[in-house]
Each structure stands twice: as C-alpha cells, then as structure tokens.
Write an enzyme that holds these catalytic residues in place. Structure first.
Site, PDB file in Angstrom:
ATOM      1  N   GLY A  35       0.816  -1.208   0.000  1.00  0.00           N
ATOM      2  CA  GLY A  35       0.000   0.000   0.000  1.00  0.00           C
ATOM      3  C   GLY A  35       0.848   1.256   0.000  1.00  0.00           C
ATOM      4  N   PHE A  38      -0.869   7.275   2.478  1.00  0.00           N
ATOM      5  CA  PHE A  38      -0.082   8.186   3.315  1.00  0.00           C
ATOM      6  C   PHE A  38       0.890   7.428   4.219  1.00  0.00           C
ATOM      7  CE2 PHE A  38      -3.770  10.937   2.376  1.00  0.00           C
ATOM      8  CZ  PHE A  38      -3.090  12.045   1.898  1.00  0.00           C
ATOM      9  N   GLY A  39       0.413   6.363   4.894  1.00  0.00           N
ATOM     10  CA  GLY A  39       1.272   5.632   5.807  1.00  0.00           C
ATOM     11  C   GLY A  39       2.360   4.849   5.103  1.00  0.00           C
ATOM     12  N   VAL A 103      -2.361  -7.070  -4.087  1.00  0.00           N
ATOM     13  CA  VAL A 103      -2.066  -8.050  -3.042  1.00  0.00           C
ATOM     14  C   VAL A 103      -3.351  -8.770  -2.660  1.00  0.00           C
ATOM     15  CG1 VAL A 103      -1.224  -8.361  -0.695  1.00  0.00           C
ATOM     16  CG2 VAL A 103      -0.155  -6.649  -2.184  1.00  0.00           C
ATOM     17  N   GLU A 194     -18.284  18.348   3.234  1.00  0.00           N
ATOM     18  CA  GLU A 194     -17.572  18.998   2.134  1.00  0.00           C
ATOM     19  C   GLU A 194     -18.247  18.718   0.794  1.00  0.00           C
ATOM     20  OE1 GLU A 194     -13.194  19.025   4.328  1.00  0.00           O
ATOM     21  OE2 GLU A 194     -13.644  17.491   2.831  1.00  0.00           O
ATOM     22  N   ASP A 337      -5.341   3.104   8.165  1.00  0.00           N
ATOM     23  CA  ASP A 337      -6.692   2.563   8.314  1.00  0.00           C
ATOM     24  C   ASP A 337      -6.707   1.054   8.484  1.00  0.00           C
ATOM     25  OD1 ASP A 337      -7.908   5.034   8.120  1.00  0.00           O
ATOM     26  OD2 ASP A 337      -8.129   4.930   5.944  1.00  0.00           O
ATOM     27  N   ALA A 353      -5.038  11.344   7.478  1.00  0.00           N
ATOM     28  CA  ALA A 353      -3.710  11.319   6.864  1.00  0.00           C
ATOM     29  C   ALA A 353      -2.574  11.575   7.863  1.00  0.00           C
ATOM     30  CB  ALA A 353      -3.651  12.325   5.717  1.00  0.00           C
TER      31      ALA A 353
END
Length: 472
Positions: A35, A38-39, A103, A194, A337, A353
């Site tokens: 993945g 962000f992480g 994956v 939003e 997440d 994030a």
C-alpha cells in the site's frame, strides 16, 4: 510461479531469518510495504538510506491525496492535481523498488506476500492497505450510492452530478426534473459536509449561466446523518457553526435520520433509534426521490487482517501492539486505516492522513533500529494535529489545540494546510492558483463528463428546445 529472488539453492536446513537478520547470501533485509497511501509512502521515504531493501506494492501506479478527492468529484480539480506516480516520488531513493500488483494474501509461515501468481518474500512486512466503504451489511447499495476513496470513485460521482443537470435540461416532467435535481449525501462527517457544500456551490453559483431550459439553482441537496449532529469529531460549537453554514447555503440537513434502503431512484429513510432529530431536521422519515446519491457514512478496513488471521475490531482493523506490530508476528506491522490503535486517553487514533504518516514514520524508525542494532523507540504515541473541514466558499471549521477558527479565516487556514501537504512545489502552486481562479471567477475547469454511465440513457425532451430556449 513468479519470485522476485534470483534462483537459490535451498536445503532442508534453511530457515526463515529472524527480523532484521541478514540472510546467508548477504542480501540486505527486505522490507515489503503493501500500500502506497499516506502511511505506506511515509514509511518507504523514512527508510531512505537505511541498510534495507524496500519494496512498495500497490494496485495503482499513483499515490492519491484523498482529502481533496471530493474536489475532483465536484469538478474543481482534475485527477492529475491530487495524484502522483509512485515511481516518480521514489525515483531518487536507491533502496526502493515499486511494483504495481494487487495483493491478495500473506503466507506468514514462508514470509511471502501474495499478489496473484507472484510471491514477494519479506523479512519485515508493513500492511498499509487502507479501507473501503462500509454499507453496514448492505453492499448491494454500492452501485446506487458510490463512496469516495479512489480516483475512479471521484470521476464516477462527477459524471453523475453533471449528468443530472444535463438530463434535467431534457426532463419529460416536473417530477422527473425534481428527482434529477435532488442530490442526497449520506454521512455527516467531513467528507459528507464537504461534498454537500461543494454540490450546492455548483448548483447555485457555477452552472446557472450555462443552462437555458432548467434552473440549476432549483437543485435540492440533502445531507443525511444518523447521529445527533454533523462533524461529531469536532467540538459542538464548531459542529453547530457548520450546520448553520450549510443551512444558509441551502443544504437540507437531516440529523437523527438513517438510511433504510437505497437504489437508483432514491433513498428511504427513518428515524434513527435512540437519537432525537435536531430541531429543524429536514426529513424525519419516508422516501427521497433522487438521481444522485453519495455515500460517506462509514468505512471498513481492507481484508489484510483476515490474510494473517490477526485479531480485529468491528471495522476489520488489525489490533496491533504498542510498537504497531501484529501480536504473534513481530515482523509484521499494520498502520493507517489497516490498524486499530489507541491514542492518548484511551481514544482510538482517527483514520486521517496525519495519523497514518506518523505511524509510517514510527514503524520505519523501529525497523531501522532493528537492522542496525540500535535502541528501538518506545511505544507509538499519536500526536493529534487538529481537525479541519471546509463547508463551502469562504467557510470552514478548524480545531487545532486550543485554537478554533471559522468562516473565511478557517477557510484560508484549511487551504494553506492542504496545499502544504501536497507532493511537490509544482502541484502546490497549480492547486493554489486554481483555487484562487475559481474563487475570483466562480468557474470549475474540470467539468468533463467522461466514460460511460450504466443507469440508462438521457431520454427525450418533451418540449421543443427552440421554444424553451427563447424563455431564457
């Protein structure tokens, strides 16, 4: 069967090396990151220069800045403004390799990540596979109410929003026109708020000069939230401000109301159990005919927890230890997440994030310490950097420590913060310029209807177009 290792002679005495141990063939320890959100991307970058081999695996070839995905869905930005090729981001990192593959499993005994026919051996594995939409057991609603997690989701929603106005221009009846011009957003978190604010701006300010047979300002935008208030993670005064802002913009806010059914023609709603609808809730029950429904009510983690048979919470997130490793598997980490992490005061770390980036950076430090034999950092400690949500043009809510901002000041702070976290100076300048241009001109430059729509043709107009055009 594909294997990223060159052929090796193995014997019965071969064993899986301990975490951080250099293999007998002298190869550096391999860190595989599943993945590039962000992480995962932060972990890869933080391992730059470490004595490890980093392999980043993602089913897409790009990293996506998800907080601005709703602006693609509402034609403010184009996909290329908020997504960047992963290879380009890591091109100067000599110890990093990028693989585009989906994956689908992990062999913990052999320490291999599975991606179709490929097997990717690892010494340390970081699961950063993110989350997807949760329909709370009603996955059949997904076709009628797309969520917002990928570029494909955003372009699908953009197509549906713009097509609704195009079809209303040729509607056969007033009832059909009203259904086409009704937009329902499910979920009162930042994404829902939003989205609702952005749609009402399109309808009220952007599109009216472009249409002749229908008035886009007649559009009805409904925000449905099962809880007692929108933006529940924010202080109550900021939540109330956001609701008043949406009310003033013309959004119908229905709190204490849950969705009971959802299809291509609209949603059915009912009062939420144990929740009293707030005063002024637009809807208490019944049916809302609508052509466009957008889902922002919840998420569920990827199946990574099932791949490794790890303990999981109700949302499918892996319950990790203090160092973000998986119990029983110190060589496997879960972040973002994918992980259920407890922060200060026993509260769950939010799926945002900054939290994912902090986890990615922390795990990289743990791995670096392991392979270099230095002191491993203490338990992960999340630092909350604040909550931000934009309500619409010139309006946002910000909570950062003791600082609270609303209105134009909050909107400016929100914009600066988001531009700052974009990848690369060129993209920061481009997005800032587009926002400034849109603010001054009320134009949306990405109003393209692309792809195909599966929910039927536009239909025929009932009245002569030339006659109706003269009315404008």
């Amino acid at each position: 069967m594909a294997d990223l290792h060159p052929p090796e002679v193995t014997t019965a005495s071969d064993r899986v090396p301990a975490p951080g141990e250099v293999r007998a063939n002298g190869r550096r320890p391999r860190v595989v990151i599943a993945g590039a959100g962000f992480g995962g991307l932060q972990a890869a970058k933080a391992l730059d220069g470490a004595p490890v081999e980093v392999i980043v695996v993602d089913r897409q070839n790009h990293h996506l800045f998800q907080p601005l995905l709703y602006q693609v869905a509402t034609a403010t930005l184009s996909p290329a403004d908020i997504a960047w090729p992963i290879r380009a981001i890591l091109r100067r990192q000599a110890n990093a390799t990028v693989l585009m593959a989906e994956v689908d499993g992990v062999d913990t005994a052999r320490r291999e990540l599975r991606a179709g026919a490929a097997r990717i051996p690892y010494d340390q594995l970081i699961l950063a596979t993110g989350a997807t939409h949760s329909y709370f057991g009603h996955d059949d609603w997904a076709g009628a109410a797309p969520g917002l997690k990928r570029i494909e989701d955003a372009t699908t929603i953009r197509r549906r929003i713009l097509l609704a106005f195009e079809r209303a221009e040729m509607a056969r009846s007033d009832d059909e026109r009203r259904r086409l011009l009704t937009f329902v957003v499910v979920g009162g978190g930042p994404t829902g708020v939003e989205m609702a604010g952005a749609i009402v701006e399109i309808a009220r300010k952007v599109l009216p000069p472009d249409f002749r047979l229908v008035d886009p300002r007649a559009a009805r935008i409904v925000l449905v939230e099962a809880g007692p208030r929108i933006l529940p993670a924010f202080p109550e005064d900021l939540s109330d401000y956001a609701r008043r802002s949406l009310d003033s913009m013309g959004v119908e806010v229905a709190t204490g109301v849950r969705v009971t059914a959802c299809d291509m023609d609209g949603v059915s709603v009912a009062l939420a159990e144990g929740v009293t609808p707030a005063a002024g809730s637009a809807i208490e029950g019944g049916r809302i005919p609508a052509s466009t429904i957008i889902w922002g009510a919840g998420v569920v983690a990827s199946p990574a927890g099932r791949w490794i048979e790890a303990p999981r919470d109700r949302a499918g997130r892996i319950q990790v230890g203090p160092d973000l490793s998986v119990p029983g598997h110190p060589e496997i980490f879960a972040i973002g997440d994918t992980a259920a992490v407890t922060g200060p005061e026993g509260r769950p770390v939010p799926g945002i994030a900054p939290a994912a980036k902090q986890m990615g950076d922390y795990v990289a430090r743990v791995i670096r310490a392991r392979v270099t034999g230095t002191a491993v950092p203490g338990p992960f400690a999340y630092r909350h950097e604040g909550d931000l949500a934009t309500v619409g043009r010139r309006s946002a809510v910000v909570k950062r420590g003791g600082l609270k901002l609303t209105g134009f000041t909050g909107w400016a702070f929100w914009g600066i913060a988001h531009v700052y976290f974009l990848v690369g100076l060129r993209y920061r300048i481009a997005v800032a310029f587009k926002w400034l241009w849109d603010y001054l001109t009320l134009q949306r430059g990405a109003r393209l209807i692309t792809g195909t729509e599966k929910d039927g043709p536009v239909g025929q107009a009932v009245v002569p177009v030339a006659e109706e055009a003269r009315r404008g």
